[in-house]
Write an enzyme that holds these catalytic residues in place. Sequence first.
Site: not given
Ligand code: APR
Length: 239
Positions: A56, A89-90, A107, A173-175
């Site tokens: 971290y 989630q960030n 989170h 921006g989240t999967s």
């Molecule tokens: N703009 C928009 N979306 C984007 C970009 C961008 N420039 N680059 C990547 N992405 C998308 C990817 O396609 C994906 O769908 O952002 C998403 C990132 O997904 P993850 O890496 O899984 O991140 P997230 O969904 O925030 O993860 C959720 O998982 O590990 C835990 O606690 C952690 O908060 C996190 C949680």
Amino acid sequence: MEERRRIVVLTGAGVSADSGISTFRDNGGLWAKYRIEDVCTPEALARNRAQVIEFYNIRRRELLAARPNAGHAALSALELSYKVQIITQNIDDLHERAGSTRVLHLHGELRKLRSSHDENLVVPIEGWEQDPAATAPDGSLLRPFVVFFGESVPMYDTACRIVPTADVLVIAGTSLAVYPAAALAGYARPEVPVIVIDPGDPDISSIRNPVKVIKKRFTVGMAEAAEYIDALFDPGRKA
Ligand code: APR
């Protein structure tokens, strides 16, 4: 004065990608470089505290060098016309640094530490480096103010009450790979439009609402989403 339309925005790591902050599951993402069980579980903190704190510290140092991007700015500007509530989630503070005023961190927050015993006993951290020996006011060792895998998400119930108030739900921006955060998409009222901003393919299969997909990076896609929202609601109706 007429009630302003409510926009709820669920964000993930992708919104900070263009600020130079690593995502988790993209190619080369954090979980390709670190094992979750080594740096993001309570067991890891107990077993190898120094490694978790260092993980971290590195992310905090990265954050201090990062700046909000055009997407954060476009989202902040939305507050001029709408009541905007971000559920992120960030653990970065880029939404706040861009001027967004209602940000709920599901989170945790990288720039805060907490007591090892009391998740509500939270202190800010100056700079990027946590002193592993630093203690909280209750005398316990401080730890990152981050929700680890396997830990409860204290703000989730609050988030579940916010999403149904949305007149539009934006998911950026989240999967949608991590629960319970990903389940929040299902709390929107069924007729509410959902806007998804992501250049990739997040899992939106469970979303029954009308969905508008903006398959672009957040830096560009958020401004397009704002125009789409304006078109949804006659600008004249915004108080
Ligand atoms: N703009 C928009 N979306 C984007 C970009 C961008 N420039 N680059 C990547 N992405 C998308 C990817 O396609 C994906 O769908 O952002 C998403 C990132 O997904 P993850 O890496 O899984 O991140 P997230 O969904 O925030 O993860 C959720 O998982 O590990 C835990 O606690 C952690 O908060 C996190 C949680």
